[in-house]
Design a protein around this motif. Structure first.
Motif, PDB file in Angstrom:
ATOM      1  N   PRO A 114      11.339   0.682  -7.169  1.00 34.55           N
ATOM      2  CA  PRO A 114      11.920   1.161  -5.896  1.00 34.55           C
ATOM      3  C   PRO A 114      10.885   1.862  -5.004  1.00 34.55           C
ATOM      4  O   PRO A 114      10.921   1.713  -3.777  1.00 34.55           O
ATOM      5  CB  PRO A 114      13.021   2.131  -6.328  1.00 34.55           C
ATOM      6  N   GLU A 115       9.971   2.612  -5.593  1.00 31.14           N
ATOM      7  CA  GLU A 115       8.926   3.266  -4.790  1.00 31.14           C
ATOM      8  C   GLU A 115       8.031   2.228  -4.130  1.00 31.14           C
ATOM      9  O   GLU A 115       7.680   2.350  -2.946  1.00 31.14           O
ATOM     10  CB  GLU A 115       8.079   4.194  -5.657  1.00 31.14           C
ATOM     11  N   LEU A 116       7.638   1.197  -4.877  1.00 34.40           N
ATOM     12  CA  LEU A 116       6.780   0.146  -4.321  1.00 34.40           C
ATOM     13  C   LEU A 116       7.457  -0.500  -3.116  1.00 34.40           C
ATOM     14  O   LEU A 116       6.826  -0.695  -2.073  1.00 34.40           O
ATOM     15  CB  LEU A 116       6.464  -0.916  -5.382  1.00 34.40           C
ATOM     16  N   LEU A 117       8.734  -0.825  -3.249  1.00 29.39           N
ATOM     17  CA  LEU A 117       9.459  -1.517  -2.181  1.00 29.39           C
ATOM     18  C   LEU A 117       9.678  -0.649  -0.943  1.00 29.39           C
ATOM     19  O   LEU A 117      10.102  -1.155   0.095  1.00 29.39           O
ATOM     20  CB  LEU A 117      10.806  -2.032  -2.697  1.00 29.39           C
ATOM     21  N   ALA A 118       9.352   0.623  -1.032  1.00 26.38           N
ATOM     22  CA  ALA A 118       9.456   1.538   0.108  1.00 26.38           C
ATOM     23  C   ALA A 118       8.077   1.954   0.630  1.00 26.38           C
ATOM     24  O   ALA A 118       7.985   2.780   1.535  1.00 26.38           O
ATOM     25  CB  ALA A 118      10.245   2.783  -0.294  1.00 26.38           C
ATOM     26  N   THR A 119       7.015   1.363   0.081  1.00 22.07           N
ATOM     27  CA  THR A 119       5.651   1.777   0.415  1.00 22.07           C
ATOM     28  C   THR A 119       4.990   0.810   1.389  1.00 22.07           C
ATOM     29  O   THR A 119       4.854  -0.377   1.080  1.00 22.07           O
ATOM     30  CB  THR A 119       4.797   1.862  -0.869  1.00 22.07           C
ATOM     31  N   PRO A 120       4.553   1.296   2.547  1.00 15.38           N
ATOM     32  CA  PRO A 120       3.722   0.448   3.411  1.00 15.38           C
ATOM     33  C   PRO A 120       2.404   0.160   2.686  1.00 15.38           C
ATOM     34  O   PRO A 120       1.817   1.063   2.080  1.00 15.38           O
ATOM     35  CB  PRO A 120       3.483   1.311   4.648  1.00 15.38           C
ATOM     36  N   SER A 121       1.959  -1.078   2.741  1.00 13.88           N
ATOM     37  CA  SER A 121       0.737  -1.425   2.004  1.00 13.88           C
ATOM     38  C   SER A 121      -0.460  -0.597   2.478  1.00 13.88           C
ATOM     39  O   SER A 121      -1.323  -0.259   1.676  1.00 13.88           O
ATOM     40  CB  SER A 121       0.449  -2.922   2.088  1.00 13.88           C
ATOM     41  N   ARG A 122      -0.498  -0.224   3.740  1.00 12.13           N
ATOM     42  CA  ARG A 122      -1.629   0.573   4.226  1.00 12.13           C
ATOM     43  C   ARG A 122      -1.641   1.983   3.649  1.00 12.13           C
ATOM     44  O   ARG A 122      -2.653   2.661   3.676  1.00 12.13           O
ATOM     45  CB  ARG A 122      -1.689   0.599   5.743  1.00 12.13           C
ATOM     46  N   ALA A 123      -0.505   2.435   3.098  1.00 13.37           N
ATOM     47  CA  ALA A 123      -0.447   3.765   2.485  1.00 13.37           C
ATOM     48  C   ALA A 123      -1.259   3.826   1.192  1.00 13.37           C
ATOM     49  O   ALA A 123      -1.534   4.906   0.693  1.00 13.37           O
ATOM     50  CB  ALA A 123       1.002   4.168   2.203  1.00 13.37           C
ATOM     51  N   THR A 124      -1.670   2.676   0.679  1.00 12.79           N
ATOM     52  CA  THR A 124      -2.485   2.650  -0.543  1.00 12.79           C
ATOM     53  C   THR A 124      -3.971   2.648  -0.230  1.00 12.79           C
ATOM     54  O   THR A 124      -4.798   2.580  -1.141  1.00 12.79           O
ATOM     55  CB  THR A 124      -2.145   1.428  -1.416  1.00 12.79           C
ATOM     56  N   VAL A 125      -4.311   2.707   1.053  1.00 14.34           N
ATOM     57  CA  VAL A 125      -5.707   2.771   1.482  1.00 14.34           C
ATOM     58  C   VAL A 125      -6.076   4.233   1.650  1.00 14.34           C
ATOM     59  O   VAL A 125      -5.310   5.010   2.222  1.00 14.34           O
ATOM     60  CB  VAL A 125      -5.910   2.018   2.817  1.00 14.34           C
ATOM     61  N   GLU A 126      -7.259   4.604   1.146  1.00 14.24           N
ATOM     62  CA  GLU A 126      -7.712   5.981   1.329  1.00 14.24           C
ATOM     63  C   GLU A 126      -7.619   6.328   2.806  1.00 14.24           C
ATOM     64  O   GLU A 126      -7.950   5.518   3.667  1.00 14.24           O
ATOM     65  CB  GLU A 126      -9.140   6.146   0.812  1.00 14.24           C
ATOM     66  N   GLY A 127      -7.201   7.544   3.131  1.00 18.68           N
ATOM     67  CA  GLY A 127      -6.803   7.977   4.452  1.00 18.68           C
ATOM     68  C   GLY A 127      -7.749   7.876   5.615  1.00 18.68           C
ATOM     69  O   GLY A 127      -7.321   8.066   6.726  1.00 18.68           O
ATOM     70  N   GLU A 128      -9.018   7.604   5.420  1.00 14.88           N
ATOM     71  CA  GLU A 128      -9.937   7.578   6.557  1.00 14.88           C
ATOM     72  C   GLU A 128      -9.580   6.446   7.504  1.00 14.88           C
ATOM     73  O   GLU A 128      -9.387   5.311   7.093  1.00 14.88           O
ATOM     74  CB  GLU A 128     -11.382   7.390   6.068  1.00 14.88           C
ATOM     75  N   GLU A 129      -9.495   6.761   8.779  1.00 13.76           N
ATOM     76  CA  GLU A 129      -9.090   5.780   9.785  1.00 13.76           C
ATOM     77  C   GLU A 129     -10.002   4.556   9.792  1.00 13.76           C
ATOM     78  O   GLU A 129      -9.540   3.435   9.952  1.00 13.76           O
ATOM     79  CB  GLU A 129      -9.074   6.438  11.172  1.00 13.76           C
ATOM     80  N   ILE A 130     -11.291   4.746   9.574  1.00 13.66           N
ATOM     81  CA  ILE A 130     -12.222   3.617   9.583  1.00 13.66           C
ATOM     82  C   ILE A 130     -11.879   2.630   8.473  1.00 13.66           C
ATOM     83  O   ILE A 130     -11.945   1.423   8.659  1.00 13.66           O
ATOM     84  CB  ILE A 130     -13.704   4.069   9.492  1.00 13.66           C
ATOM     85  N   LYS A 131     -11.475   3.130   7.316  1.00 10.02           N
ATOM     86  CA  LYS A 131     -11.117   2.245   6.209  1.00 10.02           C
ATOM     87  C   LYS A 131      -9.825   1.502   6.508  1.00 10.02           C
ATOM     88  O   LYS A 131      -9.676   0.336   6.155  1.00 10.02           O
ATOM     89  CB  LYS A 131     -11.017   3.032   4.909  1.00 10.02           C
ATOM     90  N   ILE A 132      -8.900   2.161   7.166  1.00 11.03           N
ATOM     91  CA  ILE A 132      -7.656   1.508   7.564  1.00 11.03           C
ATOM     92  C   ILE A 132      -7.954   0.412   8.583  1.00 11.03           C
ATOM     93  O   ILE A 132      -7.400  -0.685   8.519  1.00 11.03           O
ATOM     94  CB  ILE A 132      -6.644   2.547   8.086  1.00 11.03           C
ATOM     95  N   GLU A 133      -8.865   0.678   9.510  1.00 10.29           N
ATOM     96  CA  GLU A 133      -9.260  -0.325  10.503  1.00 10.29           C
ATOM     97  C   GLU A 133      -9.954  -1.503   9.835  1.00 10.29           C
ATOM     98  O   GLU A 133      -9.705  -2.664  10.192  1.00 10.29           O
ATOM     99  CB  GLU A 133     -10.172   0.295  11.561  1.00 10.29           C
ATOM    100  N   GLU A 134     -10.840  -1.241   8.859  1.00 11.53           N
ATOM    101  CA  GLU A 134     -11.518  -2.318   8.128  1.00 11.53           C
ATOM    102  C   GLU A 134     -10.501  -3.201   7.414  1.00 11.53           C
ATOM    103  O   GLU A 134     -10.607  -4.420   7.418  1.00 11.53           O
ATOM    104  CB  GLU A 134     -12.504  -1.740   7.114  1.00 11.53           C
ATOM    105  N   ARG A 135      -9.516  -2.550   6.789  1.00 11.07           N
ATOM    106  CA  ARG A 135      -8.483  -3.297   6.089  1.00 11.07           C
ATOM    107  C   ARG A 135      -7.711  -4.180   7.065  1.00 11.07           C
ATOM    108  O   ARG A 135      -7.426  -5.341   6.779  1.00 11.07           O
ATOM    109  CB  ARG A 135      -7.523  -2.339   5.374  1.00 11.07           C
TER     110      ARG A 135
END
Length: 155
Positions: free
Chosen positions: A76-97
């Protein structure tokens, strides 16, 4: 009922496996037995497999036992998790992803992705040699993306 026994999960498993085979040119796992048996094999496979849908901020819609254990999540937790929430919080890493996901959407797959992810309890790990691919249904409609990897190291 086990997760892998759900008819919707069996159908999704078939799409995951079919699209992987079509795009990558080989099977992710042996295509033997019934759809239910393949769903069970994928759920208990010794590698991570996750997928997300097509939302603006895509939410996970599948994760096998290895993925659930790695991220420390319940189903149930997985099905409520945005996939980007598993990326370390730095904005640059989110942009790379996001650039990687856009590239996958354009060309169908990539087979050499690597990056840092974060578990539910904040532990960082680096994934290597991930394959990320598009999921297209039988009507040719884009349904999301999936990723698989067997190599990771905790940081």
């Amino acid at each position: 009922m086990e997760i892998w026994e759900d008819l919707a999960i069996i159908a999704w498993t078939e799409l995951l496996l079919d699209n992987y085979e079509r795009l990558i040119g080989r099977s992710l796992l042996p295509r033997i037995g019934t759809g239910k048996e393949q769903s069970k094999m994928l759920f208990y496979a010794p590698f991570v497999l996750v997928s997300h849908g097509t939302q603006t901020n895509p939410i996970f819609n599948y994760g096998n036992r290895c993925a659930l254990d790695l991220w420390g999540l319940t189903w149930p937790e997985l099905l409520a998790t945005p996939s980007r929430a598993t990326v370390e919080g730095e904005e640059i890493k989110i942009e790379e992803r996001q650039k990687m996901l856009d590239l996958v959407k354009k060309q169908g797959y990539i087979n050499d992705y690597h990056g840092v992810r974060i578990t539910k309890n904040g532990q960082l790990f680096r994934i290597e040699k991930a394959i990320v691919w598009n999921i297209i249904d039988r009507d040719g409609i884009y349904c999301g993306q999936a990723a698989t990897f067997a190599d990771w190291i905790f940081l």
